[in-house]
Design a protein around this motif. Sequence first.
Motif, PDB file in Angstrom:
ATOM      1  N   TYR A  70     -44.596  77.058 -21.663  1.00 31.51           N
ATOM      2  CA  TYR A  70     -45.494  77.319 -20.537  1.00 31.51           C
ATOM      3  C   TYR A  70     -45.251  78.728 -20.018  1.00 31.51           C
ATOM      4  O   TYR A  70     -44.125  79.086 -19.658  1.00 31.51           O
ATOM      5  CB  TYR A  70     -45.247  76.287 -19.439  1.00 31.51           C
TER       6      TYR A  70
ATOM      7  N   SER B  90     -45.485  80.530 -11.669  1.00 26.69           N
ATOM      8  CA  SER B  90     -45.309  80.307 -13.102  1.00 26.69           C
ATOM      9  C   SER B  90     -44.335  81.352 -13.654  1.00 26.69           C
ATOM     10  O   SER B  90     -44.040  82.353 -12.987  1.00 26.69           O
ATOM     11  CB  SER B  90     -46.652  80.417 -13.822  1.00 26.69           C
TER      12      SER B  90
ATOM     13  N   ARG C 209     -43.831  72.720 -19.700  1.00 23.79           N
ATOM     14  CA  ARG C 209     -44.974  72.307 -18.890  1.00 23.79           C
ATOM     15  C   ARG C 209     -44.626  71.077 -18.060  1.00 23.79           C
ATOM     16  O   ARG C 209     -45.259  70.803 -17.073  1.00 23.79           O
ATOM     17  CB  ARG C 209     -46.172  71.982 -19.789  1.00 23.79           C
TER      18      ARG C 209
END
Length: 436
Positions: A342, A372, A436
């Motif tokens: 991710y 993120s 993720r």
Amino acid sequence: MYIIKAMGDNDFIKENIVGRQDSWKKSARHYGRIALSAVLFGILSAGTFAMVEPVIGSHLKKDEPETVHFETEPETQEAETRTETVAPETEKETEAPEETVPVEDIVRDEIRSYEYSIEDYRRMNSVLKKIATSADHSIAEVRSRVRSSDLFGQVERPGNSSTGVVIARTSGEVLILTSDSVIKEAGNIEVVFYGDRNYPASVKAVDEVDGIAVVSVPMSSLTYRDGQEVRTISLGDSNMLQRGDIVIAVGAPAGTYMSSTVGSIASVSFNKLYADGNIKDMIADIDIDPAYGSFIIDTDGELVGWVLPDSEGSSHGYERIVGISDFLDVIETMSNGTEYAYLGLKVQEMTQDMSKAGLPDGLYISECIQNSPAYNAGIQNGDVLVGINETEIRNMSDYRTVLKELQTGDEADVTVMRQNGAEYATVHFSVTIAGR
């Protein structure tokens, strides 16, 4: 002839008298005549064949099968030749073909004029009911049991629960895809299969970005009967779904487990920007209670997607469908007990207008998802992704290929082009890959 010579009273001697031998010259002349006759016969046969072959060949060739060639141009030329050789009288006598109605119009008119009976509805409903019930042995309820303390000590209370579907089974375990809401509370996990038989389970992997989880039930814990009855659901191709296709929601669409309902695909759009990729966005004309999750199967009984609780963009009577084909790589990785890489970028391929505007080749970063790995490394909206490690990124296929090779915890060298005035400058970022 025989010559008998007397030798006493009873003894005889017999001799075979061989005829006179021919001379070798006579034999040579005999065989020479045979050879000469053969030569003369061959010459005569060849001459005769040469004279009659055109006549005989023209008749024999008519019976030979024709070689088929699927070529358009030769057939067209042949058709034109045939048209030119038709006599004028024949052309005048040939009538023009009557105009025909397209088959599509005939079918549409017949459907509109057909009066459906209650028996037609019953037959269709019976087929849909059979498809829905065929999924019962692949559907499960996944729930957590949360332990807490009170005045009387440790107690266990029910936690979250959601629908699950059996996506795989090995010699050692049954794997169930479900919502990640089940494991958000610390506690034990149990799975309830068809027939209200429950078994302890463990979390295999969790994907908080997509809101899904995979849990495992040991095969050794199942009874012989459940080991035979629990079935893996067939996976379909959600990319084949089109607007108007009938779909069936199974799991808990009515707010209770082991319920089902029927709807259809109301809207389909492609290449919706998503975290580290793009997906096929679908909305189903289907009225369900999303509280406990529902899975979507097609009319072949194959799993094509799911509806997550409180899915974005849902409204009464319409639900957003997540297509399974867009998440097969993620689910496969989770089923093996690992996390899918991710970065947290919503990117799109360059359009002609973007290229004309002077943007460099690569993937345009429309959004760097907050918190993120890419966001925390310093990548911004508007940057152009051009490389990861040693691989150039020019399209979504390049991006997905690199993501499959990355693992959680890897340090990736991410290269972007960032606008600096009227020009774009190359900038490198060290990004710690997360799961993720």
